[in-house]
Design a protein around this motif. Sequence first.
Motif, PDB file in Angstrom:
ATOM      1  N   VAL A 231       0.826  -1.199   0.000  1.00  0.00           N
ATOM      2  CA  VAL A 231       0.000   0.000   0.000  1.00  0.00           C
ATOM      3  C   VAL A 231       0.866   1.256   0.000  1.00  0.00           C
ATOM      4  O   VAL A 231       0.352   2.350   0.110  1.00  0.00           O
ATOM      5  CB  VAL A 231      -0.955   0.022   1.212  1.00  0.00           C
ATOM      6  CG1 VAL A 231      -1.992  -1.075   1.080  1.00  0.00           C
ATOM      7  CG2 VAL A 231      -0.192  -0.087   2.505  1.00  0.00           C
ATOM      8  N   ARG A 232       2.153   1.080  -0.123  1.00  0.00           N
ATOM      9  CA  ARG A 232       3.077   2.207  -0.130  1.00  0.00           C
ATOM     10  C   ARG A 232       4.232   1.891  -1.074  1.00  0.00           C
ATOM     11  O   ARG A 232       4.406   0.754  -1.476  1.00  0.00           O
ATOM     12  CB  ARG A 232       3.620   2.471   1.263  1.00  0.00           C
ATOM     13  CG  ARG A 232       4.354   1.261   1.825  1.00  0.00           C
ATOM     14  CD  ARG A 232       4.960   1.557   3.188  1.00  0.00           C
ATOM     15  NE  ARG A 232       5.509   0.367   3.770  1.00  0.00           N
ATOM     16  CZ  ARG A 232       6.625  -0.249   3.383  1.00  0.00           C
ATOM     17  NH1 ARG A 232       7.314   0.221   2.377  1.00  0.00           N
ATOM     18  NH2 ARG A 232       7.068  -1.327   3.980  1.00  0.00           N
ATOM     19  N   GLU A 233       4.990   2.919  -1.396  1.00  0.00           N
ATOM     20  CA  GLU A 233       6.167   2.706  -2.233  1.00  0.00           C
ATOM     21  C   GLU A 233       7.228   1.962  -1.431  1.00  0.00           C
ATOM     22  O   GLU A 233       7.293   2.099  -0.212  1.00  0.00           O
ATOM     23  CB  GLU A 233       6.736   4.038  -2.710  1.00  0.00           C
ATOM     24  CG  GLU A 233       5.919   4.700  -3.778  1.00  0.00           C
ATOM     25  CD  GLU A 233       6.665   5.853  -4.430  1.00  0.00           C
ATOM     26  OE1 GLU A 233       7.798   6.157  -4.039  1.00  0.00           O
ATOM     27  OE2 GLU A 233       6.080   6.435  -5.347  1.00  0.00           O
ATOM     28  N   PRO A 234       8.071   1.183  -2.106  1.00  0.00           N
ATOM     29  CA  PRO A 234       9.182   0.549  -1.397  1.00  0.00           C
ATOM     30  C   PRO A 234      10.046   1.602  -0.699  1.00  0.00           C
ATOM     31  O   PRO A 234      10.160   2.740  -1.163  1.00  0.00           O
ATOM     32  CB  PRO A 234       9.966  -0.155  -2.519  1.00  0.00           C
ATOM     33  CG  PRO A 234       8.954  -0.369  -3.602  1.00  0.00           C
ATOM     34  CD  PRO A 234       8.024   0.808  -3.520  1.00  0.00           C
ATOM     35  N   ALA A 235      10.653   1.215   0.403  1.00  0.00           N
ATOM     36  CA  ALA A 235      11.304   2.166   1.297  1.00  0.00           C
ATOM     37  C   ALA A 235      12.671   2.668   0.844  1.00  0.00           C
ATOM     38  O   ALA A 235      13.062   3.773   1.191  1.00  0.00           O
ATOM     39  CB  ALA A 235      11.444   1.533   2.681  1.00  0.00           C
ATOM     40  N   TRP A 236      13.423   1.887   0.076  1.00  0.00           N
ATOM     41  CA  TRP A 236      14.833   2.215  -0.147  1.00  0.00           C
ATOM     42  C   TRP A 236      15.111   2.690  -1.560  1.00  0.00           C
ATOM     43  O   TRP A 236      14.576   2.170  -2.539  1.00  0.00           O
ATOM     44  CB  TRP A 236      15.704   1.010   0.167  1.00  0.00           C
ATOM     45  CG  TRP A 236      15.525   0.543   1.580  1.00  0.00           C
ATOM     46  CD1 TRP A 236      15.538   1.314   2.713  1.00  0.00           C
ATOM     47  CD2 TRP A 236      15.257  -0.785   2.009  1.00  0.00           C
ATOM     48  NE1 TRP A 236      15.310   0.533   3.813  1.00  0.00           N
ATOM     49  CE2 TRP A 236      15.136  -0.768   3.404  1.00  0.00           C
ATOM     50  CE3 TRP A 236      15.119  -1.995   1.350  1.00  0.00           C
ATOM     51  CZ2 TRP A 236      14.889  -1.896   4.154  1.00  0.00           C
ATOM     52  CZ3 TRP A 236      14.874  -3.126   2.097  1.00  0.00           C
ATOM     53  CH2 TRP A 236      14.759  -3.067   3.486  1.00  0.00           C
ATOM     54  N   SER A 237      16.021   3.655  -1.654  1.00  0.00           N
ATOM     55  CA  SER A 237      16.510   4.139  -2.937  1.00  0.00           C
ATOM     56  C   SER A 237      17.711   3.307  -3.359  1.00  0.00           C
ATOM     57  O   SER A 237      18.293   2.589  -2.546  1.00  0.00           O
ATOM     58  CB  SER A 237      16.960   5.600  -2.820  1.00  0.00           C
ATOM     59  OG  SER A 237      15.875   6.421  -2.497  1.00  0.00           O
ATOM     60  N   LEU A 238      18.087   3.445  -4.599  1.00  0.00           N
ATOM     61  CA  LEU A 238      19.319   2.837  -5.078  1.00  0.00           C
ATOM     62  C   LEU A 238      20.493   3.617  -4.489  1.00  0.00           C
ATOM     63  O   LEU A 238      20.308   4.663  -3.869  1.00  0.00           O
ATOM     64  CB  LEU A 238      19.366   2.886  -6.605  1.00  0.00           C
ATOM     65  CG  LEU A 238      18.158   2.302  -7.334  1.00  0.00           C
ATOM     66  CD1 LEU A 238      18.322   2.448  -8.830  1.00  0.00           C
ATOM     67  CD2 LEU A 238      17.938   0.854  -6.953  1.00  0.00           C
ATOM     68  N   SER A 239      21.695   3.142  -4.696  1.00  0.00           N
ATOM     69  CA  SER A 239      22.880   3.867  -4.247  1.00  0.00           C
ATOM     70  C   SER A 239      22.966   5.199  -4.982  1.00  0.00           C
ATOM     71  O   SER A 239      22.651   5.289  -6.174  1.00  0.00           O
ATOM     72  CB  SER A 239      24.135   3.040  -4.529  1.00  0.00           C
ATOM     73  OG  SER A 239      25.293   3.813  -4.301  1.00  0.00           O
ATOM     74  N   ARG A 240      23.411   6.247  -4.295  1.00  0.00           N
ATOM     75  CA  ARG A 240      23.587   7.553  -4.952  1.00  0.00           C
ATOM     76  C   ARG A 240      24.628   7.472  -6.062  1.00  0.00           C
ATOM     77  O   ARG A 240      24.634   8.280  -6.977  1.00  0.00           O
ATOM     78  CB  ARG A 240      23.974   8.625  -3.940  1.00  0.00           C
ATOM     79  CG  ARG A 240      22.761   9.059  -3.120  1.00  0.00           C
ATOM     80  CD  ARG A 240      22.916  10.399  -2.457  1.00  0.00           C
ATOM     81  NE  ARG A 240      23.164  11.545  -3.290  1.00  0.00           N
ATOM     82  CZ  ARG A 240      22.238  12.224  -3.986  1.00  0.00           C
ATOM     83  NH1 ARG A 240      20.996  11.813  -3.990  1.00  0.00           N
ATOM     84  NH2 ARG A 240      22.573  13.297  -4.660  1.00  0.00           N
ATOM     85  N   SER A 241      25.515   6.486  -5.990  1.00  0.00           N
ATOM     86  CA  SER A 241      26.516   6.303  -7.045  1.00  0.00           C
ATOM     87  C   SER A 241      25.860   5.962  -8.381  1.00  0.00           C
ATOM     88  O   SER A 241      26.490   6.110  -9.435  1.00  0.00           O
ATOM     89  CB  SER A 241      27.496   5.199  -6.663  1.00  0.00           C
ATOM     90  OG  SER A 241      28.221   5.559  -5.516  1.00  0.00           O
TER      91      SER A 241
END
Length: 171
Positions: free
Chosen positions: A9-19
Amino acid sequence: MSAPPPAPVREPAWSLSRSAIGLWVTQAVLGTVVYAVIVATAIVLVPTDAGWGVPLLRWGGPAFVVLYGIVTIGVRPRLRYRVHRWEVTAEAVYTLTGWLTRTWTLVPISRIQTVDVNRGVFQQLFGLATVAVLTASSQGTVRVPHLEVDVARRVADDLARRAELVRDEAT
């Protein structure tokens, strides 16, 4: 057989690496250089008296390269970083990808067959890796790209261990 996990019911919590931004910018710069070389070669090789297409090529070609470079180098990498998300929960792996067409993928832990960590040439330069989760579904492999190498290894080990536990419980 257990019930499938509920839809998120929500977007996944983690982003990819900033690299990943640096990787995407590097790929975009290389692509822009290739287009610039193609346009420059065409401008040099097409005779100036070849017809109405010459002014279009001489002005439109470089304008296209500049516009392409602005979008692919300046806009797309940061936008992709903001929208690509992933998460591993007790029940599933979630990914959300796409900056124009959004794709939401949910893979139940019980459906995981194998988990691999892949590192392309550019990923190696930026210290990144991709976790590939192979399932028995028609969708095939789900990828969580551009994670830091140590994070990718931990995620892959954790997923493989949990998938094995689920298989052991089912037998």
